[in-house]
Design a protein around this motif. Structure first.
Motif, PDB file in Angstrom:
ATOM      1  N   GLY A  52       0.234   5.115  -0.525  1.00 55.82           N
ATOM      2  CA  GLY A  52       1.133   5.046  -1.671  1.00 55.82           C
ATOM      3  C   GLY A  52       1.261   6.338  -2.464  1.00 55.82           C
ATOM      4  O   GLY A  52       2.379   6.837  -2.675  1.00 55.82           O
ATOM      5  N   PRO A  53       0.149   6.937  -2.926  1.00 54.49           N
ATOM      6  CA  PRO A  53       0.264   8.177  -3.697  1.00 54.49           C
ATOM      7  C   PRO A  53       0.918   9.314  -2.910  1.00 54.49           C
ATOM      8  O   PRO A  53       1.734  10.070  -3.454  1.00 54.49           O
ATOM      9  N   PHE A  54       0.574   9.444  -1.612  1.00 56.88           N
ATOM     10  CA  PHE A  54       1.165  10.516  -0.808  1.00 56.88           C
ATOM     11  C   PHE A  54       2.653  10.280  -0.592  1.00 56.88           C
ATOM     12  O   PHE A  54       3.467  11.218  -0.674  1.00 56.88           O
ATOM     13  N   ALA A  55       3.037   9.018  -0.324  1.00 61.21           N
ATOM     14  CA  ALA A  55       4.460   8.707  -0.152  1.00 61.21           C
ATOM     15  C   ALA A  55       5.234   8.962  -1.439  1.00 61.21           C
ATOM     16  O   ALA A  55       6.359   9.464  -1.413  1.00 61.21           O
ATOM     17  N   GLY A  56       4.628   8.634  -2.583  1.00 60.20           N
ATOM     18  CA  GLY A  56       5.271   8.915  -3.861  1.00 60.20           C
ATOM     19  C   GLY A  56       5.454  10.404  -4.092  1.00 60.20           C
ATOM     20  O   GLY A  56       6.496  10.847  -4.589  1.00 60.20           O
ATOM     21  N   TYR A  57       4.447  11.169  -3.730  1.00 57.63           N
ATOM     22  CA  TYR A  57       4.536  12.635  -3.850  1.00 57.63           C
ATOM     23  C   TYR A  57       5.673  13.174  -2.993  1.00 57.63           C
ATOM     24  O   TYR A  57       6.474  14.001  -3.455  1.00 57.63           O
ATOM     25  N   LEU A  58       5.776  12.686  -1.753  1.00 58.49           N
ATOM     26  CA  LEU A  58       6.847  13.153  -0.866  1.00 58.49           C
ATOM     27  C   LEU A  58       8.224  12.798  -1.428  1.00 58.49           C
ATOM     28  O   LEU A  58       9.163  13.591  -1.345  1.00 58.49           O
TER      29      LEU A  58
END
Length: 438
Positions: A71-77
């Motif tokens: 979730g956090p990485f996808a949000g960052y992307l």
């Protein structure tokens, strides 16, 4: 520093906002397919293959683990890359994954495919939330979230009913094929979206030539968490959502197990009850949109949680003590309508609040973090539910889950005023600091 793209905010009807309507149309098509796929999956695993409570729990885990971890990485992307491209790419890959379910012959194959699909789901979700923020003016955000939620619930009504007919007429495989096609249609519709939405902001740091000026992923992802923590109402809403999902998933993940307690139950009853919950949430979405639920989210969330908890307890008691037949089916149907209404009063105001309070540049990271936290609850809840159902059966699990949820809702209503006062004080402090710097 952020720069706007120089567009003036339009105040016309939201339905005249073509990019928003394209986004909603793509959601409509893919949501119908998703509910066909979910019903087919539950029918195949729960009724046809007679999976155990732990095996049913594993299905839920496979859908939630990717969001928890990514979730956090996808949000960052989604905050750093082209959101339109992320959504289209996710749709195309998911189309291929879902059609592979037609050929799945064992649970471990289903688990692998669900994990793979979950990775694409986690990429799509924050990108969609960020794109919505790009396309809709702030004054119409409550309405936009209500429309999006209404679409989800309309498809929740139509999808299972249509899925039941398709399963009866053509078999489970037909639902998977149609869901795969729906992703392809969604991708084609999304091609019409602008690459840069009217309300997207430019990030000066994205164009920095000096690499040292670029923040690390850890710092960038942490910015979303710090933003949530700085707003007491938002932080309380996040904590409440996580707690509610944790408690309710104990029972909700084992709904099919509860239905198996009913003598002579048919697969059609599950589909009708899922549709009933969608109808209830649709009613709450319309009501929340008219009342402007994003303005007093904690009131709606507390009341909705209390309602859901009460209904879960009622559904267990009906299953345990009522006579199987028409009146039991009616009672369960109405219970699911009320549970859906409660869910709508929890989720819709919460999402409106997040969209309204989150700057566009941080939307992906905030929604990615929230998605990760809620997925943790969705994972832990079914694990607890599987253990409780295995030990004592589904009826005690539903009663425990319902009572705890009702207590959570009542607690939020009691604490609401203090939370809102702290939030107002924090907003004043932030405004004073901004005035000093300007």
């Amino acid at each position: 520093m952020r720069k706007s793209h120089g567009y003036e905010e339009k105040t016309g009807k939201l339905t005249a906002n073509k990019p928003f309507m394209l986004l909603i149309s793509a959601q409509l098509v893919s949501n119908v397919g998703d509910w066909l796929h979910v019903l087919a999956l539950l029918t195949m695993v729960g009724l046809k293959w007679q999976a155990t409570p732990w095996e049913i729990t594993a299905v839920s885990l496979c859908m939630a683990v990717p969001m928890l971890l990514g979730g956090p990485f996808a949000g960052y992307l989604s905050d750093k890359m082209d959101r339109k491209a992320i959504m289209i790419g996710s749709d195309l890959v998911r189309a291929g994954i879902v059609v592979c379910l037609v050929f799945a012959g064992s649970l471990w194959q289903v688990y692998i495919l669900l994990l793979a699909k979950g990775v694409l789901d986690v990429l799509f979700s924050p990108a969609k939330s960020g794109k919505l923020k790009e396309l809709v003016p702030p004054g119409q955000m409550d309405q936009a979230v209500a429309i999006s939620a209404s679409i989800e619930q309309i498809t929740k009504i139509v999808g299972p009913a249509l899925g039941g007919l398709l399963v009866a007429a053509f078999g489970i495989a037909a639902c998977y094929v149609i869901d795969s096609a729906s992703y392809l249609v969604s991708a084609v519709i999304l091609l019409g979206l602008p690459r840069v939405g009217m309300f997207k902001t430019e990030r000066a740091s994205d164009n920095a030539e000096n690499p040292q000026e670029r923040k690390s992923f850890r710092s960038e992802a942490g910015a979303g968490l710090r933003l949530i923590a700085s707003m007491p109402v938002v932080l309380s809403g996040v904590v409440m959502i996580v707690a509610v999902l944790l408690v309710l998933q104990i029972a909700d993940s084992q709904t099919i197990t509860l239905f198996r307690e009913i003598p002579g139950v048919s697969g059609d009853l599950l589909g009708w009850c899922v549709a009933a919950s969608g109808f209830g949430t649709l009613l709450s979405a319309v009501t929340a949109g008219r009342l402007g639920s994003g303005k007093r989210p904690l009131v709606f969330m507390g009341a909705g949680t209390f309602l859901m908890g009460s209904v879960f307890t009622l559904a267990a008691l009906v299953t345990a003590y009522a006579q199987a037949g028409l009146w039991m089916n009616i009672a369960l149907f109405m219970s699911f309508v009320l549970a859906g209404a409660g869910a709508g009063f929890v989720m819709i105001p919460f999402n409106s609040m997040l969209q309204n309070r989150t700057p566009e540049a941080y939307t992906g990271r905030v929604f990615g973090i929230v998605g990760s936290l809620t997925s943790a609850a969705v994972i832990l809840g079914p694990v607890a539910g599987g253990a409780l159902v295995t030990a004592s059966g589904p009826i005690p699990a539903f009663i425990v889950s319902g009572v705890l949820a009702a207590l959570l809702g009542a607690g939020l209503l009691v604490l609401r005023t203090g939370i809102e006062n702290r939030d107002a004080a924090a907003a004043r402090t932030l405004a004073e600091r901004a005035a000093e710097l300007s």
